[in-house]
Design a protein around this motif. Structure first.
Motif, PDB file in Angstrom:
ATOM      1  N   PRO A 245       1.020  -1.131  -0.197  1.00 28.36           N
ATOM      2  CA  PRO A 245      -0.031  -0.028  -0.123  1.00 28.36           C
ATOM      3  C   PRO A 245       0.727   1.215  -0.115  1.00 28.36           C
ATOM      4  N   SER A 246       2.139   1.199   0.407  1.00 24.54           N
ATOM      5  CA  SER A 246       2.987   2.451   0.236  1.00 24.54           C
ATOM      6  C   SER A 246       3.169   2.843  -1.120  1.00 24.54           C
ATOM      7  N   TYR A 247       2.942   2.000  -2.071  1.00 23.93           N
ATOM      8  CA  TYR A 247       3.125   2.887  -3.503  1.00 23.93           C
ATOM      9  C   TYR A 247       2.308   2.220  -4.542  1.00 23.93           C
ATOM     10  N   VAL A 248       1.450   1.135  -4.242  1.00 18.58           N
ATOM     11  CA  VAL A 248       0.489   0.586  -5.046  1.00 18.58           C
ATOM     12  C   VAL A 248      -0.729   1.126  -4.718  1.00 18.58           C
ATOM     13  N   PRO A 249      -1.426   2.148  -5.229  1.00 19.89           N
ATOM     14  CA  PRO A 249      -2.889   2.789  -4.843  1.00 19.89           C
ATOM     15  C   PRO A 249      -3.847   1.815  -5.170  1.00 19.89           C
ATOM     16  N   ARG A 250      -4.919   1.790  -4.128  1.00 18.67           N
ATOM     17  CA  ARG A 250      -5.954   1.101  -4.090  1.00 18.67           C
ATOM     18  C   ARG A 250      -6.874   1.615  -5.384  1.00 18.67           C
TER      19      ARG A 250
ATOM     20  N   LEU B 220      -9.789   2.900  -7.595  1.00 20.37           N
ATOM     21  CA  LEU B 220     -10.661   4.315  -7.314  1.00 20.37           C
ATOM     22  C   LEU B 220      -9.989   5.156  -6.161  1.00 20.37           C
ATOM     23  N   SER B 221      -8.921   4.875  -5.654  1.00 20.46           N
ATOM     24  CA  SER B 221      -8.535   5.778  -4.755  1.00 20.46           C
ATOM     25  C   SER B 221      -8.057   7.092  -5.161  1.00 20.46           C
ATOM     26  N   GLN B 222      -7.727   7.246  -6.543  1.00 13.85           N
ATOM     27  CA  GLN B 222      -7.300   8.251  -7.322  1.00 13.85           C
ATOM     28  C   GLN B 222      -5.798   8.777  -6.796  1.00 13.85           C
ATOM     29  N   PHE B 223      -5.352   7.852  -6.061  1.00 15.58           N
ATOM     30  CA  PHE B 223      -3.747   8.230  -5.589  1.00 15.58           C
ATOM     31  C   PHE B 223      -2.654   7.653  -6.945  1.00 15.58           C
ATOM     32  N   SER B 224      -1.706   8.380  -6.944  1.00 13.62           N
ATOM     33  CA  SER B 224      -0.782   7.858  -7.958  1.00 13.62           C
ATOM     34  C   SER B 224       0.257   6.996  -7.145  1.00 13.62           C
ATOM     35  N   ASP B 225       1.347   6.669  -7.902  1.00 13.97           N
ATOM     36  CA  ASP B 225       2.395   5.834  -7.220  1.00 13.97           C
ATOM     37  C   ASP B 225       3.565   6.626  -6.336  1.00 13.97           C
ATOM     38  N   ALA B 226       3.208   7.742  -6.392  1.00 11.77           N
ATOM     39  CA  ALA B 226       4.021   8.902  -5.972  1.00 11.77           C
ATOM     40  C   ALA B 226       3.280   9.487  -4.814  1.00 11.77           C
ATOM     41  N   MET B 227       2.885   8.674  -3.743  1.00 10.15           N
ATOM     42  CA  MET B 227       2.073   9.469  -2.633  1.00 10.15           C
ATOM     43  C   MET B 227       2.806   9.808  -1.549  1.00 10.15           C
ATOM     44  N   ASP B 228       2.289  10.887  -1.026  1.00  9.00           N
ATOM     45  CA  ASP B 228       2.983  11.451   0.386  1.00  9.00           C
ATOM     46  C   ASP B 228       2.485  10.775   1.518  1.00  9.00           C
ATOM     47  N   PHE B 229       3.149  11.045   2.537  1.00  9.71           N
ATOM     48  CA  PHE B 229       2.811  10.362   3.870  1.00  9.71           C
ATOM     49  C   PHE B 229       1.230  10.280   4.163  1.00  9.71           C
ATOM     50  N   LYS B 230       0.662  11.317   3.896  1.00  5.31           N
ATOM     51  CA  LYS B 230      -0.795  11.436   4.241  1.00  5.31           C
ATOM     52  C   LYS B 230      -1.614  10.444   3.325  1.00  5.31           C
TER      53      LYS B 230
END
Length: 292
Positions: free
Chosen positions: A186-191, A193-203
């Motif tokens: 989960p640190s770099y593979v977004p779930r 429909l999360s709309q996150f990228s693979d470069a997530m910040d801490f939050k």
């Protein structure tokens, strides 16, 4: 239950069914998912038929899209619901899916759960058709082609001990990672429909971890009716992992162009362009010269 097939036959049957050329036609059992899921699967099945493979599809008598004319063998079975009830289930499902207001979130989950439970009932109807079950048992298929949204295909694969090929865009739950034993940190593979990228910040990483945790709480709730039916049919307690881990090959209708890079296993194959129309030859273009 039919005896398990030798693992040595698996590469052979998959080559026969998935390779561009073949020396011997195979027998393929197809368990489709109704609605838009069927459009893509149907195009693949029709190509296999053109290449000489024998295809048999099992479909419920009540459906939206599965009743159209087909150029392969279709075996139908009765369902406990009619078209009106199916339409109502779709309406409840779509209304719940689009209701994103936080105060109605629990109500949306409950509504969607009721829709899933009704759709899962058709698998019990299939196995109550003893003549159909006997036909499938005697036909000795080489592999099963299915959409994992319909858990019944996974149940059939396990019941008849058939190598199975899944075609999917992805699953909201964690069953792909669990079924393939593929890591998805989960640190770099977004779930999904999360709309996150693979470069997530801490939050965002914390939120992604929470989303994965919530999946593990909610998904068993959605699948408990399907697993109850699976346990009844297979006559043994069944988990989601038992069903999804039986899969031989995962054909993923996506690509890193659409999703972010992530770990994959050898039996996960990307077929991202499969939803596109076949390209046509461009019309002839003539060059025009202008005099000065």
């Amino acid at each position: 239950m039919a005896p398990a097939r030798s693992p040595a036959l698996l590469p052979l049957c998959l080559c026969l069914l998935l390779a561009s050329g073949f020396a011997q036609a195979g027998r393929l059992l197809v368990v489709p998912m109704d609605g838009s899921h069927w459009f893509t699967m149907r195009s693949v099945v029709e190509k296999l038929v053109q290449r000489g493979h024998e295809v048999v599809a099992v479909m419920p008598e009540v459906s939206w899209q599965l009743g159209q004319s087909l150029n392969f063998t279709v075996k139908r079975y009765a369902t406990v619901y009619n078209m009106e009830e199916l339409d109502q289930t779709l309406k409840v499902f779509t209304d719940a899916a689009w209701d994103s207001r936080e105060e109605n979130l629990f109500h949306s989950w409950v509504s969607m759960k009721k829709g899933f439970d009704m759709l899962f009932l058709h698998c019990r109807s299939l196995f109550n058709n003893k003549a159909l079950v006997e036909y499938l048992k005697e036909h000795h298929f080489d592999a099963l082609f299915l959409d994992p949204t319909d858990i019944c295909g996974l149940i059939i694969a396990k019941y008849f001990s058939l190598p199975s090929v899944i075609l999917t865009r992805g699953l909201q739950c964690h069953n792909i990672e669990d079924g393939t034993q593929c890591p998805a940190p989960p640190s770099y593979v977004p779930r999904m429909l999360s709309q996150f990228s693979d470069a997530m910040d801490f939050k965002e990483r914390v939120q992604n971890h929470i989303a994965r945790f919530v999946e593990h709480l909610i998904c068993p709730y959605f699948l408990n009716k399907a697993l109850e039916i699976a346990s009844e049919i297979l006559q043994t307690p069944v988990t989601a992992y038992d069903l999804f881990s039986h899969t031989s090959v995962w054909l993923l209708r996506t690509d890193f162009v659409f999703d972010y890079p992530r770990p994959v296993m050898p039996n996960m194959v990307f077929v991202g362009g499969i939803n596109c129309y076949e390209r046509k030859t461009l019309s002839e273009v003539r060059s025009l010269s202008c005099g000065t």
